[in-house]
Design a protein around this motif. Sequence first.
Motif, PDB file in Angstrom:
ATOM      1  N   LYS A 265      31.636  13.741  39.134  1.00 42.29           N
ATOM      2  CA  LYS A 265      32.039  14.040  37.755  1.00 42.29           C
ATOM      3  C   LYS A 265      32.364  12.755  36.996  1.00 42.29           C
ATOM      4  CE  LYS A 265      33.833  18.750  38.214  1.00 42.29           C
ATOM      5  NZ  LYS A 265      35.019  19.629  38.090  1.00 42.29           N
ATOM      6  N   ALA A 266      32.974  11.791  37.658  1.00 43.90           N
ATOM      7  CA  ALA A 266      33.276  10.513  37.000  1.00 43.90           C
ATOM      8  C   ALA A 266      31.989   9.782  36.623  1.00 43.90           C
ATOM      9  CB  ALA A 266      34.138   9.651  37.917  1.00 43.90           C
TER      10      ALA A 266
ATOM     11  N   ARG B   6      21.049  17.800  35.707  1.00 39.83           N
ATOM     12  CA  ARG B   6      19.815  17.430  36.396  1.00 39.83           C
ATOM     13  C   ARG B   6      19.857  15.999  36.902  1.00 39.83           C
ATOM     14  NH1 ARG B   6      14.701  19.061  32.889  1.00 39.83           N
ATOM     15  NH2 ARG B   6      13.741  18.330  34.845  1.00 39.83           N
ATOM     16  N   LEU B   7      20.601  15.150  36.227  1.00 37.90           N
ATOM     17  CA  LEU B   7      20.703  13.761  36.659  1.00 37.90           C
ATOM     18  C   LEU B   7      21.729  13.573  37.770  1.00 37.90           C
ATOM     19  CD1 LEU B   7      20.630  12.017  33.159  1.00 37.90           C
ATOM     20  CD2 LEU B   7      18.738  12.271  34.779  1.00 37.90           C
ATOM     21  N   PHE B   8      22.810  14.324  37.712  1.00 32.48           N
ATOM     22  CA  PHE B   8      23.881  14.200  38.708  1.00 32.48           C
ATOM     23  C   PHE B   8      24.100  15.566  39.348  1.00 32.48           C
ATOM     24  CE2 PHE B   8      24.620  11.128  35.344  1.00 32.48           C
ATOM     25  CZ  PHE B   8      24.770   9.943  36.052  1.00 32.48           C
ATOM     26  N   LYS B   9      23.929  15.635  40.642  1.00 26.65           N
ATOM     27  CA  LYS B   9      24.104  16.884  41.378  1.00 26.65           C
ATOM     28  C   LYS B   9      25.577  17.014  41.767  1.00 26.65           C
ATOM     29  CE  LYS B   9      19.405  16.988  43.217  1.00 26.65           C
ATOM     30  NZ  LYS B   9      18.560  17.033  44.431  1.00 26.65           N
ATOM     31  N   ILE B  10      26.330  17.677  40.897  1.00 23.28           N
ATOM     32  CA  ILE B  10      27.749  17.886  41.165  1.00 23.28           C
ATOM     33  C   ILE B  10      27.897  19.112  42.066  1.00 23.28           C
ATOM     34  CG2 ILE B  10      30.007  18.339  40.141  1.00 23.28           C
ATOM     35  CD1 ILE B  10      29.005  17.036  37.593  1.00 23.28           C
ATOM     36  N   PRO B  11      28.393  18.945  43.285  1.00 20.88           N
ATOM     37  CA  PRO B  11      28.528  20.107  44.190  1.00 20.88           C
ATOM     38  C   PRO B  11      29.561  21.089  43.672  1.00 20.88           C
ATOM     39  CG  PRO B  11      29.589  18.164  45.134  1.00 20.88           C
ATOM     40  CD  PRO B  11      28.875  17.711  43.896  1.00 20.88           C
ATOM     41  N   PRO B  12      29.384  22.380  43.974  1.00 17.32           N
ATOM     42  CA  PRO B  12      30.377  23.366  43.530  1.00 17.32           C
ATOM     43  C   PRO B  12      31.684  23.188  44.291  1.00 17.32           C
ATOM     44  CG  PRO B  12      28.762  24.392  44.971  1.00 17.32           C
ATOM     45  CD  PRO B  12      28.273  23.000  44.726  1.00 17.32           C
ATOM     46  N   GLU B  13      32.733  23.756  43.741  1.00 17.83           N
ATOM     47  CA  GLU B  13      34.035  23.667  44.401  1.00 17.83           C
ATOM     48  C   GLU B  13      33.998  24.428  45.715  1.00 17.83           C
ATOM     49  OE1 GLU B  13      38.768  24.609  43.532  1.00 17.83           O
ATOM     50  OE2 GLU B  13      37.269  24.843  41.942  1.00 17.83           O
TER      51      GLU B  13
ATOM     52  N   LYS C 278      44.500  21.987  59.615  1.00 18.05           N
ATOM     53  CA  LYS C 278      44.526  20.589  59.177  1.00 18.05           C
ATOM     54  C   LYS C 278      43.116  20.036  59.033  1.00 18.05           C
ATOM     55  CE  LYS C 278      46.508  16.087  60.349  1.00 18.05           C
ATOM     56  NZ  LYS C 278      47.323  15.319  61.333  1.00 18.05           N
ATOM     57  N   THR C 279      42.225  20.402  59.967  1.00 16.03           N
ATOM     58  CA  THR C 279      40.828  19.961  59.880  1.00 16.03           C
ATOM     59  C   THR C 279      40.147  20.554  58.652  1.00 16.03           C
ATOM     60  OG1 THR C 279      40.720  19.825  62.299  1.00 16.03           O
ATOM     61  CG2 THR C 279      38.625  19.890  61.103  1.00 16.03           C
ATOM     62  N   GLU C 280      40.410  21.823  58.380  1.00 18.60           N
ATOM     63  CA  GLU C 280      39.800  22.469  57.211  1.00 18.60           C
ATOM     64  C   GLU C 280      40.314  21.848  55.911  1.00 18.60           C
ATOM     65  OE1 GLU C 280      37.410  25.124  55.068  1.00 18.60           O
ATOM     66  OE2 GLU C 280      37.427  24.581  57.199  1.00 18.60           O
ATOM     67  N   GLU C 281      41.591  21.543  55.853  1.00 15.61           N
ATOM     68  CA  GLU C 281      42.133  20.899  54.662  1.00 15.61           C
ATOM     69  C   GLU C 281      41.558  19.499  54.469  1.00 15.61           C
ATOM     70  OE1 GLU C 281      44.445  22.034  52.183  1.00 15.61           O
ATOM     71  OE2 GLU C 281      43.594  23.841  53.078  1.00 15.61           O
ATOM     72  N   GLY C 282      41.308  18.783  55.582  1.00 17.13           N
ATOM     73  CA  GLY C 282      40.659  17.478  55.474  1.00 17.13           C
ATOM     74  C   GLY C 282      39.243  17.575  54.934  1.00 17.13           C
ATOM     75  N   ASN C 283      38.519  18.602  55.375  1.00 12.89           N
ATOM     76  CA  ASN C 283      37.160  18.805  54.853  1.00 12.89           C
ATOM     77  C   ASN C 283      37.181  19.142  53.364  1.00 12.89           C
ATOM     78  OD1 ASN C 283      36.163  18.378  57.438  1.00 12.89           O
ATOM     79  ND2 ASN C 283      36.142  20.565  57.945  1.00 12.89           N
ATOM     80  N   LEU C 284      38.129  19.985  52.968  1.00  7.17           N
ATOM     81  CA  LEU C 284      38.240  20.333  51.549  1.00  7.17           C
ATOM     82  C   LEU C 284      38.604  19.110  50.702  1.00  7.17           C
ATOM     83  CD1 LEU C 284      40.123  23.774  51.748  1.00  7.17           C
ATOM     84  CD2 LEU C 284      37.727  23.386  51.203  1.00  7.17           C
ATOM     85  N   ALA C 285      39.501  18.274  51.222  1.00  5.69           N
ATOM     86  CA  ALA C 285      39.875  17.070  50.474  1.00  5.69           C
ATOM     87  C   ALA C 285      38.687  16.117  50.328  1.00  5.69           C
ATOM     88  CB  ALA C 285      41.038  16.368  51.174  1.00  5.69           C
ATOM     89  N   TYR C 286      37.870  16.009  51.368  1.00  5.14           N
ATOM     90  CA  TYR C 286      36.685  15.150  51.296  1.00  5.14           C
ATOM     91  C   TYR C 286      35.697  15.668  50.253  1.00  5.14           C
ATOM     92  CZ  TYR C 286      32.289  12.973  52.708  1.00  5.14           C
ATOM     93  OH  TYR C 286      31.101  12.297  52.706  1.00  5.14           O
ATOM     94  N   LEU C 287      35.482  16.991  50.254  1.00  5.10           N
ATOM     95  CA  LEU C 287      34.565  17.568  49.259  1.00  5.10           C
ATOM     96  C   LEU C 287      35.121  17.419  47.844  1.00  5.10           C
ATOM     97  CD1 LEU C 287      33.493  20.826  51.163  1.00  5.10           C
ATOM     98  CD2 LEU C 287      32.146  18.754  50.807  1.00  5.10           C
TER      99      LEU C 287
END
Length: 377
Positions: A298-299, A330-337, A281-290
């Motif tokens: 992206k928006a 370069r303007l927006f640092k979109i983190p990888p999945e 459950k903790t890992e799924e919460g972290n994934l949902a936050y990311l």
Amino acid sequence: MAAPSMAAAIAASLPTPQSAPTPSAPSYEAIPASMSKVIDIDVEIPLTHVQLDGLVVSKIIKHSRESGGSSAHGLLLGLDFDGVLEISNSFPLPHHFTDDDDKSMKGVARYQASMLRSLKEVQADDSVVGFYQAMTLGSFYSQSLVETQAIHQDKLRHGGVVIVHDISQTARGNATFHAFRLTKAFLDAYKKNNFSTDSLIDHRLTFSSIVEEIPLRIRNNPLLSSFLETLQSTSPAVGNTIPPQATATSSIPHSFSVLNLGTANVTRNLEQIVEAMDSYKTEEGNLAYLQRQIAREKARADAYVAKRKEENATRVTQGLAPLPEEDVSRLFKIPPEPSRLESMLLLGRIDAYSKSLEETSGSGLVKMYAAKAGATV
């Protein structure tokens, strides 16, 4: 610089396979077709099963019992011959607490190299064919096991295997050993370091397809079989005053483990399931936050691109030159999945605990009903 992982330190001391030199002009007779598959060491023979010597079984059980937990691990030695991985020896590795302890990792690597060198000096098997790992309640999925096995499958000829030994089953009088190796689909995703949702769908990966089980056989040599027969045989007492039937004793004491109702491990098994569920459950919460962070970035990037297109359209209508397009990355640092490997391992752990609970509670209920029926007789 980050310290190397424990699996990388162990893999660094493994002997590097060397290819045999090809003779330019052979002067010997051709190998018969019936023997070419056996003699040619470079031929690709699929691994059919693993053969584990009784000496290795006793060593693993002894090490697991002395370590007092699932931290027992070591290397397996032997050779692969005609599709059979014969494991004839093993030795334990020192326990390391954390992968960040660089001094501990170097000590383990030096100890491993010293043991392999000593075995070679006494003409014993010194070819590493895999490693073993102790486990409890059927759960063996972990990051360290996957990392170590991936390195072994990359360096060893047949990929090596991992032998897992269930301590909880052995405590109930049922020694359990299983041989596993990583599947090709999981290994391909691991090499690419890509466990995103699209990668899992493309490789059809779930927790049940991380490893594949290889048939395992246990072989006892004649000397060990004779020793076990001696332990199980009865020995009459000295003197003829008492009948032999009353004085016959066995070197192996009688075990009453089958009479145990098996309810002691149910509580612990339930605790492990609850703990694994909390971790998932903790890992799924972290994934949902990311995931929310990625969607937010992206928006912002899409809004910037839409605004720039609108400005360029306005400038074109006014007869002005459009603004140059800029690199959005370069303007927006979109983190990888984020990687979903830990989630898969936790699901595999929950599944193993659930199966162990089903087996323990099922046999316990049968014994409890039998004990209740016997008490009324």
